[in-house]
Design a protein around this motif. Structure first.
Motif, PDB file in Angstrom:
ATOM      1  N   HIS A   1       0.819  -1.220   0.000  1.00  0.00           N
ATOM      2  CA  HIS A   1       0.000   0.000   0.000  1.00  0.00           C
ATOM      3  C   HIS A   1       0.854   1.272   0.000  1.00  0.00           C
ATOM      4  O   HIS A   1       0.581   2.208  -0.757  1.00  0.00           O
ATOM      5  CB  HIS A   1      -0.943   0.005   1.206  1.00  0.00           C
ATOM      6  CG  HIS A   1      -1.686   1.289   1.367  1.00  0.00           C
ATOM      7  ND1 HIS A   1      -2.659   1.681   0.472  1.00  0.00           N
ATOM      8  CD2 HIS A   1      -1.578   2.285   2.282  1.00  0.00           C
ATOM      9  CE1 HIS A   1      -3.133   2.868   0.850  1.00  0.00           C
ATOM     10  NE2 HIS A   1      -2.494   3.251   1.936  1.00  0.00           N
ATOM     11  N   SER A   2       1.884   1.319   0.819  1.00  0.00           N
ATOM     12  CA  SER A   2       2.681   2.553   0.897  1.00  0.00           C
ATOM     13  C   SER A   2       3.368   2.847  -0.435  1.00  0.00           C
ATOM     14  O   SER A   2       3.421   4.000  -0.872  1.00  0.00           O
ATOM     15  CB  SER A   2       3.705   2.484   2.030  1.00  0.00           C
ATOM     16  OG  SER A   2       4.578   1.399   1.846  1.00  0.00           O
TER      17      SER A   2
ATOM     18  N   VAL B   1      -5.256  -1.011   0.334  1.00  0.00           N
ATOM     19  CA  VAL B   1      -5.296  -0.607   1.741  1.00  0.00           C
ATOM     20  C   VAL B   1      -5.463  -1.856   2.618  1.00  0.00           C
ATOM     21  O   VAL B   1      -6.453  -2.584   2.471  1.00  0.00           O
ATOM     22  CB  VAL B   1      -6.447   0.386   2.005  1.00  0.00           C
ATOM     23  CG1 VAL B   1      -6.543   0.737   3.485  1.00  0.00           C
ATOM     24  CG2 VAL B   1      -6.279   1.641   1.165  1.00  0.00           C
TER      25      VAL B   1
ATOM     26  N   SER C   1      -5.989  -3.850   8.277  1.00  0.00           N
ATOM     27  CA  SER C   1      -5.597  -3.331   9.590  1.00  0.00           C
ATOM     28  C   SER C   1      -5.641  -1.796   9.651  1.00  0.00           C
ATOM     29  O   SER C   1      -5.677  -1.221  10.728  1.00  0.00           O
ATOM     30  CB  SER C   1      -4.200  -3.819   9.960  1.00  0.00           C
ATOM     31  OG  SER C   1      -3.261  -3.371   8.999  1.00  0.00           O
ATOM     32  N   MET C   2      -5.642  -1.149   8.482  1.00  0.00           N
ATOM     33  CA  MET C   2      -5.717   0.315   8.473  1.00  0.00           C
ATOM     34  C   MET C   2      -7.141   0.768   8.723  1.00  0.00           C
ATOM     35  O   MET C   2      -8.096   0.078   8.393  1.00  0.00           O
ATOM     36  CB  MET C   2      -5.240   0.874   7.125  1.00  0.00           C
ATOM     37  CG  MET C   2      -3.753   0.820   6.925  1.00  0.00           C
ATOM     38  SD  MET C   2      -3.330   1.692   5.408  1.00  0.00           S
ATOM     39  CE  MET C   2      -2.007   2.683   6.006  1.00  0.00           C
ATOM     40  N   GLU C   3      -7.243   1.944   9.270  1.00  0.00           N
ATOM     41  CA  GLU C   3      -8.564   2.498   9.549  1.00  0.00           C
ATOM     42  C   GLU C   3      -9.313   2.788   8.257  1.00  0.00           C
ATOM     43  O   GLU C   3      -8.724   3.076   7.218  1.00  0.00           O
ATOM     44  CB  GLU C   3      -8.417   3.786  10.356  1.00  0.00           C
ATOM     45  CG  GLU C   3      -7.915   3.553  11.758  1.00  0.00           C
ATOM     46  CD  GLU C   3      -7.988   4.820  12.589  1.00  0.00           C
ATOM     47  OE1 GLU C   3      -8.821   5.687  12.297  1.00  0.00           O
ATOM     48  OE2 GLU C   3      -7.199   4.909  13.532  1.00  0.00           O
TER      49      GLU C   3
ATOM     50  N   LYS D   1     -10.794   5.281   7.553  1.00  0.00           N
ATOM     51  CA  LYS D   1     -10.565   6.693   7.206  1.00  0.00           C
ATOM     52  C   LYS D   1      -9.708   6.814   5.946  1.00  0.00           C
ATOM     53  O   LYS D   1      -9.905   7.731   5.138  1.00  0.00           O
ATOM     54  CB  LYS D   1      -9.884   7.404   8.386  1.00  0.00           C
ATOM     55  CG  LYS D   1      -9.496   8.832   8.108  1.00  0.00           C
ATOM     56  CD  LYS D   1     -10.611   9.778   8.476  1.00  0.00           C
ATOM     57  CE  LYS D   1     -10.158  11.207   8.414  1.00  0.00           C
ATOM     58  NZ  LYS D   1     -10.479  11.886   7.196  1.00  0.00           N
ATOM     59  N   VAL D   2      -8.776   5.900   5.741  1.00  0.00           N
ATOM     60  CA  VAL D   2      -7.925   5.920   4.544  1.00  0.00           C
ATOM     61  C   VAL D   2      -8.796   5.765   3.298  1.00  0.00           C
ATOM     62  O   VAL D   2      -8.629   6.488   2.310  1.00  0.00           O
ATOM     63  CB  VAL D   2      -6.849   4.805   4.608  1.00  0.00           C
ATOM     64  CG1 VAL D   2      -6.040   4.748   3.330  1.00  0.00           C
ATOM     65  CG2 VAL D   2      -5.941   5.011   5.811  1.00  0.00           C
TER      66      VAL D   2
ATOM     67  N   GLN E   1     -14.551  -4.971   7.975  1.00  0.00           N
ATOM     68  CA  GLN E   1     -13.906  -4.173   9.018  1.00  0.00           C
ATOM     69  C   GLN E   1     -14.704  -4.174  10.316  1.00  0.00           C
ATOM     70  O   GLN E   1     -14.148  -4.174  11.393  1.00  0.00           O
ATOM     71  CB  GLN E   1     -13.685  -2.739   8.547  1.00  0.00           C
ATOM     72  CG  GLN E   1     -12.835  -1.938   9.493  1.00  0.00           C
ATOM     73  CD  GLN E   1     -11.634  -1.356   8.803  1.00  0.00           C
ATOM     74  OE1 GLN E   1     -11.595  -1.265   7.596  1.00  0.00           O
ATOM     75  NE2 GLN E   1     -10.647  -0.961   9.563  1.00  0.00           N
TER      76      GLN E   1
END
Length: 172
Positions: A100-101, A129, A132-134, A136-137, A168
């Motif tokens: 992702h990054s 994404v 584990s990422m919120e 919000k991303v 999620q």
């Protein structure tokens, strides 16, 4: 063999060789051929774009994203101007490799080059994404897609966002 016998291949021949290597999964030969092209300056600059797009597309299937990005940087430094199709292939490869990054950095590079993203671009970015990422991303990407680029939802993107939201929040 052509290269060793001093026969100068054209971009069509090299593109076909890249495709063949990609189809059989021989990415090492593809990279070796690319290195030989660079060393021997085989291709006229006007014919390079199609060949480089084929190379980056082939490498996008290699499951070696860091190597793919390194080659991409090399060809961009040589003057190759990637298009939306090239970026979308690379972004998909990064998403499939859980990078992702790196996908977001590549997306920023695309924007800096004034290449307008498509709904497909955002679909791939959202797939990259990690769970584990919120959420919000995802919301930020949706906001950018709609308000900055004027791109609306399509059915696949809507399904992706809904599925992601369900997973999620552990709804069944």
């Amino acid at each position: 063999t052509m290269i060793n016998s001093n026969v100068k291949p054209n971009s069509r021949m090299l593109t076909m060789a890249f495709k063949a290597c990609s189809q059989i999964g021989d990415y090492d030969s593809m990279l070796q051929l690319f290195r030989n092209i660079l060393l021997n300056k085989f291709v006229d600059p006007e014919e390079e774009s199609k060949m480089y797009t084929t190379l980056t597309t082939g490498l996008s299937y290699s499951k070696r994203p860091k190597e793919m990005l390194k080659v991409f940087k090399e060809i961009v430094d040589m003057g190759f101007n990637p298009d939306l199709r090239t970026y979308n292939f690379l972004l998909r490869a990064l998403a499939n490799s859980n990078e992702h990054s790196h996908a977001m950095l590549l997306y920023q590079d695309m924007i800096q080059r004034n290449i307008r993203p498509s709904v497909k671009t955002f679909h791939v970015l959202m797939k990259s994404v990690p769970m584990s990422m919120e959420f919000k991303v995802i919301e930020d990407l949706l906001d950018e897609m709609e308000h900055k680029h004027g791109i609306g939802f399509d059915l696949l993107l809507f399904e992706l966002v809904c599925t992601r939201c369900v997973k999620q929040h552990n709804y069944s």
